[in-house]
Design a protein around this motif. Structure first.
Motif, PDB file in Angstrom:
ATOM      1  N   GLU A 551       0.817  -1.211   0.000  1.00 35.85           N
ATOM      2  CA  GLU A 551       0.000   0.000   0.000  1.00 35.85           C
ATOM      3  C   GLU A 551       0.849   1.258   0.000  1.00 35.85           C
ATOM      4  O   GLU A 551       0.591   2.199  -0.750  1.00 35.85           O
ATOM      5  CB  GLU A 551      -0.918  -0.012   1.224  1.00 35.85           C
ATOM      6  N   GLN A 552       1.887   1.277   0.835  1.00 32.77           N
ATOM      7  CA  GLN A 552       2.735   2.465   0.887  1.00 32.77           C
ATOM      8  C   GLN A 552       3.446   2.686  -0.436  1.00 32.77           C
ATOM      9  O   GLN A 552       3.532   3.813  -0.930  1.00 32.77           O
ATOM     10  CB  GLN A 552       3.757   2.330   2.011  1.00 32.77           C
ATOM     11  N   LEU A 553       3.951   1.607  -1.011  1.00 38.05           N
ATOM     12  CA  LEU A 553       4.682   1.738  -2.261  1.00 38.05           C
ATOM     13  C   LEU A 553       3.788   2.285  -3.362  1.00 38.05           C
ATOM     14  O   LEU A 553       4.160   3.223  -4.080  1.00 38.05           O
ATOM     15  CB  LEU A 553       5.258   0.379  -2.665  1.00 38.05           C
ATOM     16  N   SER A 554       2.601   1.722  -3.514  1.00 38.04           N
ATOM     17  CA  SER A 554       1.707   2.177  -4.581  1.00 38.04           C
ATOM     18  C   SER A 554       1.232   3.605  -4.333  1.00 38.04           C
ATOM     19  O   SER A 554       0.999   4.355  -5.282  1.00 38.04           O
ATOM     20  CB  SER A 554       0.506   1.243  -4.677  1.00 38.04           C
ATOM     21  N   ARG A 555       1.098   3.985  -3.063  1.00 40.37           N
ATOM     22  CA  ARG A 555       0.630   5.335  -2.751  1.00 40.37           C
ATOM     23  C   ARG A 555       1.712   6.388  -2.938  1.00 40.37           C
ATOM     24  O   ARG A 555       1.424   7.546  -3.268  1.00 40.37           O
ATOM     25  CB  ARG A 555       0.114   5.361  -1.305  1.00 40.37           C
ATOM     26  N   ARG A 556       2.962   5.984  -2.784  1.00 38.98           N
ATOM     27  CA  ARG A 556       4.041   6.977  -2.747  1.00 38.98           C
ATOM     28  C   ARG A 556       4.875   7.030  -4.019  1.00 38.98           C
ATOM     29  O   ARG A 556       5.731   7.913  -4.160  1.00 38.98           O
ATOM     30  CB  ARG A 556       4.937   6.685  -1.539  1.00 38.98           C
ATOM     31  N   LEU A 557       4.663   6.094  -4.950  1.00 43.31           N
ATOM     32  CA  LEU A 557       5.375   6.188  -6.230  1.00 43.31           C
ATOM     33  C   LEU A 557       4.934   7.438  -6.985  1.00 43.31           C
ATOM     34  O   LEU A 557       3.767   7.831  -6.944  1.00 43.31           O
ATOM     35  CB  LEU A 557       5.094   4.951  -7.073  1.00 43.31           C
ATOM     36  N   VAL A 558       5.876   8.047  -7.696  1.00 48.01           N
ATOM     37  CA  VAL A 558       5.586   9.287  -8.421  1.00 48.01           C
ATOM     38  C   VAL A 558       5.046   8.935  -9.803  1.00 48.01           C
ATOM     39  O   VAL A 558       5.758   8.300 -10.589  1.00 48.01           O
ATOM     40  CB  VAL A 558       6.850  10.155  -8.550  1.00 48.01           C
TER      41      VAL A 558
END
Length: 900
Positions: A551-558
């Motif tokens: 979840e964090q990765l998908s939310r924070r990718l640019v």
């Protein structure tokens, strides 16, 4: 750098779990469901939903413990247990009524422990032992700060003896623990080498082999400074210390090192009230919220909570130092401290180690970072990407804001930079087809295939591929994949076919349309799914495949600037909008090998009217409440589980679900089977949770209705048959009546014909008789006339008169008349009666004339019948007309003929 990167932290805020901010205690059952002692009651989290369960008096719950299928809780002057009911909800049973001859003194129960077959509840004033539905009380007569089960005994902290243990109902002091007398013990936990005892302001101690020793000063100084509150031995051998002022300290016994997790690096709050580990998950109860930390995670994060770093676009490791290229400049780590490279303010697009030197593509130009200082080597604005020229030495090309720059090392080991002539538009992506042919992408206008001269400083040929060659020219990305020029545009993969000189669809990547390629090497391709969850797909295109969703990765990718930097075969960096993350691929593969998916559990099942008991099978749903069927699934032991379902029956469905809530609308009636799976990080499925349910037919299609319909059908059949029988009988009756009527009519017609024949015969007979009478009378009259004419010739007058008398008698013979009257009456039986009734003055002579007139006889025919002359008949007719009251215009014969 290891101190800065932390496992993913998931924050559960107040508005999510819908209860109070303070969470005093935590407990997790073997399936991973969380129970929280909250200021408003007992919070339950099944992995998908939060549920608040309040006590009857709605008091604060201070302690919670899952023990043998029961959830025990302690509150103000109240303790008891909760159990799940048939619909999955929690129901409370109080135990305080079992306490005899005792009054509470404003006690709150802060701790619950299992001890053999007993359950032990602790308040500050006493210890209550529940066993076999009976409660015994241990009253220590001092403030009980904490208790723990260790070495088969219950140890109690408090009072002047420091540490004691319970024997029957008495407290036995532990030797050499008086050092704790003036200290407030906040937690005690068994560890492999003894018993660790934590105090509020004096750090932690270890009791081992009868000796009480403090922990090393390195960690104890932090615990004293930030007020220790919780201790939790972790499965990996480390200790987690929860503090009041600075979050959690993870302490490594062997290395005597620690790592701090606090609000600055992701916790919602620095005050830790409770800690609980479940497998590789650490639940944290805070003064304001609940957090979950994924321990030993292959994916770790650095997060910039200050905002000073900004968005990270590139990462480079140079001389052991990790550098971050961001939209605010260049940052690097000095140990655990993040520092800024002075003079690097501005947007950094690219960090590249080229021949041992760190190149920095800046919006104002390109720099080389040496000894912490930036040396500008190019004034050409914007350094996007540097590519080595194939088969050349120290020769590189760079995409810039205004075209392409050439970098070449001179004999002095300095870099000569020159703009390539013939290209004046921005170049973000470039790659070589061969040493002299270069592909570049204009951000807005399309693709160019250019040929450079031998010195690589001038374009000698340029071929443009506009909208007619590729559908959309905006922001095309270029790759050289296994010596093929590959393009990604608007979610579709293309390649250049040099044989036909055209751009065609890249068949090998069609399964990866709408997936952006963010990294590739000789073995693996890393795709980001641009639709939905933005999961990371890693594949070698030959069957080796796994999906990484965080979840964090998908939310924070640019978006449109995703970047993966490979440090070595195991370590990869991801650039994020507020920091970066690190993936240990080797650890991830080990994690996938030992990871076992669990079957999801059914939490609730309901229709539009009620919640069903989870023990019922199959579930039977009335049709009128089946317009919406909702069920809740959960996999509490998984972090952010994904689901796949298959519904079979009269209507079949299947699909993926990101949440455990399933709803089915307007299902046809019938029997259904639903299989629900959890989906792993590599898209594998667990064993299914299988459930069966039945939607009953609507009332008009139910069994009873069909019986009624059958009875009604049988009734209708009998009614139709009865109706048809009656109709047939009516037809038969009508036909019979018709036949009878026809027969009667036929008989009547025959009778009529017979009568008509008889009448005609009688008429003929009457006419014959009448004519015979008339001829006889005519003959007699002729004889009479002859006799009258020859009267003188008779010598005997007497004989003459006698003869004349006989002739007159023959003319007026009543016998002829009677015979005529009989025949006439047979034809016209009421004629004389009708005449006499209407005209009573008629004489017998009148009736004779009327009879002859009815037969339509002429006067000359009537005259001989009446034995008078024709003149006499006319006179008689005239008189008769008067009696019949006929006027001159009426025909007397017609009147008599039509008389009825």
């Amino acid at each position: 750098m290891g101190q800065v990167l932390l496992p993913p932290i998931q924050n559960y805020r107040i508005f999510e779990y819908q209860a109070a901010s303070k969470n005093w205690d935590l407990s997790v059952d073997p399936e991973g469901e969380l129970y929280v002692a909250n200021n408003k009651g007992l919070l339950h989290y099944n992995g998908e939903q939060w549920t608040l369960n309040q006590l009857p008096n709605k008091t604060t719950i201070r302690s919670v413990a899952w023990i043998k299928e029961r959830i025990y809780t302690g509150s103000y002057e109240e303790f008891g247990f909760w159990e799940k009911n048939v619909v999955g909800g929690l129901e409370y049973t109080s135990l305080t009524h079992l306490i005899q001859d005792h009054e509470f003194t404003s006690e709150e129960f802060w701790q619950i422990l299992p001890f053999g077959d007993s359950i032990v509840f602790r308040s500050f004033s006493g210890i209550y032992v529940y066993k076999d539905n009976h409660i015994s009380i241990v009253e220590p007569h001092f403030v009980v700060n904490h208790m723990v089960v260790w070495e088969g005994n219950i140890f109690v902290a408090g009072g002047q003896n420091g540490l004691s243990y319970i024997v029957d109902r008495d407290l036995v002091p532990v030797k050499d623990t008086t050092i704790l007398n003036d200290k407030i013990v906040v937690d005690m936990e068994p560890v492999p080498n003894g018993l660790i005892i934590g105090t509020k302001l004096h750090g932690a101690f270890v009791l081992s082999e009868g000796r009480l020793q403090p922990l090393p000063d390195k960690i104890n100084m932090e615990l004293k400074k930030h007020q220790l509150n919780q201790i939790l031995p972790l499965a990996n051998g480390k200790l987690a210390f929860g503090t009041i002022k600075n979050g959690i300290y993870f302490y490594d016994w062997e290395s005597n090192t620690y790592q701090c997790l606090n609000r600055e690096v992701g916790l919602q709050n620095n005050t830790v009230l409770a800690l609980e580990q479940y497998r590789e998950q650490l639940w944290i109860g805070l003064d304001n919220g609940i957090d979950r930390l994924q321990l030993d995670n292959p994916l770790t994060y650095y997060t910039d909570y200050t905002g000073a770093v900004g968005t990270v676009y590139d990462v480079a490791l140079h001389h052991g130092i990790l550098y971050l290229g961001t939209n605010t400049g260049i940052h690097y780590f000095d140990g655990n401290i993040l520092k800024f490279v002075e003079g690097s303010q501005g947007h950094i697009w690219d960090l590249e180690v080229v021949e041992g030197e760190l190149f920095c593509g800046h919006n104002t130009g390109t720099f080389i970072l040496e000894n912490g200082r930036l040396n500008k080597i190019s004034d050409i604005s914007g350094g996007y990407q540097m590519v080595k020229v194939p088969r050349e030495g120290s020769l590189y090309l760079q995409g810039t804001y205004t075209g392409i720059a050439r970098y070449m090392k001179n004999s002095d080991e300095k870099w000569d930079v020159e703009a390539i002539q013939g290209i004046t538009f921005p170049v973000k992506y470039l790659c070589f087809e061969n040493p002299s042919t270069l592909w570049v992408a204009h951000p807005y206008k399309g693709l160019y295939r250019i040929t450079l001269n031998e010195d690589y400083n001038k374009v000698v040929q340029k071929q443009e591929f506009g909208p007619e060659a590729i559908q959309n020219n905006y922001n095309i990305k270029l790759f050289n994949i296994k010596n093929q020029i590959v393009f990604y545009s608007e979610g579709i993969w293309y390649k250049y076919d040099p044989i036909v000189g055209k751009i065609i669809v890249f068949e090998e990547f069609q399964d990866y349309n709408n997936k952006d390629l963010v990294h590739f090497d000789n073995d693996y391709y890393w795709f980001i799914n641009n639709e939905g969850t933005k999961e990371l797909l890693v594949t070698n295109l030959k069957g080796d495949y796994f999906a990484l969703e965080d979840e964090q990765l998908s939310r924070r990718l640019v978006p449109e600037a995703e970047n993966i930097i490979k440090l070595n075969d195991s370590i990869y960096f991801f650039t994020l909008s507020d920091g970066f993350s690190k993936l240990n691929l080797t650890k991830l593969r080990r994690h996938l090998q030992k990871f076992e998916l669990t079957t999801p559990k059914l939490v609730s099942f309901k229709d539009e009217n009620k919640i069903y008991s989870l023990g019922d099978a199959p579930l039977v749903i009335p049709y009128k409440w089946s317009q919406r069927i909702s069920l809740e699934m959960a996999a509490p032991d998984l972090v952010m589980p994904r689901y796949y379902y298959e519904l079979s029956g009269p209507l079949e469905q299947s699909g993926h679900h990101e949440k455990g809530s399933f709803s089915f609308y307007n299902l046809p009636y019938g029997d259904y089977r639903l299989n629900v799976y959890t989906i792993g990080i590599n898209n594998e499925r667990s064993l299914p949770q299988q459930m069966e349910f039945q939607i009953k037919p609507p009332w008009y299609l139910s069994t009873v209705s069909f019986v009624v319909y059958a009875l009604m059908g049988i009734l209708v059949i009998f009614m139709v048959r009865g109706y048809n029988r009656r109709k047939l009988d009516r037809k038969h009756t009508l036909l019979r009546e018709k036949l009878e009527r026809q027969q009667e009519e036929k008989l009547a017609q025959l009778e009529k014909d017979k009568l008509a024949k008889e009448i005609r015969m009688k008429q003929k007979e009457l006419a014959s008789t009448t004519m015979s009478m008339a001829r006889k009378n005519e003959l007699i009259l002729e004889l009479k006339n002859l006799l009258l004419m020859n009267k003188s010739k008779f010598s005997n007058q007497q004989r003459y008169r006698s003869f004349m008398k006989k002739l007159n008698s023959a003319i007026s013979d009543d016998e002829d008349w009677r015979h005529f009257e009989v025949n006439f009456k047979e034809l016209h039986n009421d004629f004389f009666d009708t005449l006499l009734q209407r005209f009573p003055t008629l004489t017998p002579k009148d009736l004779k004339l009327c009879a002859y007139l009815k037969m339509n006889l002429a006067s000359k025919e009537i005259a001989p019948l009446m034995g008078i002359s024709t003149r006499g008949v006319e006179i008689h007719r005239y008189r008769l007309r008067k009696k019949l009251e006929l006027d001159s215009e009426q025909n007397i014969s017609n009147f008599l003929i039509t008389l009825k």
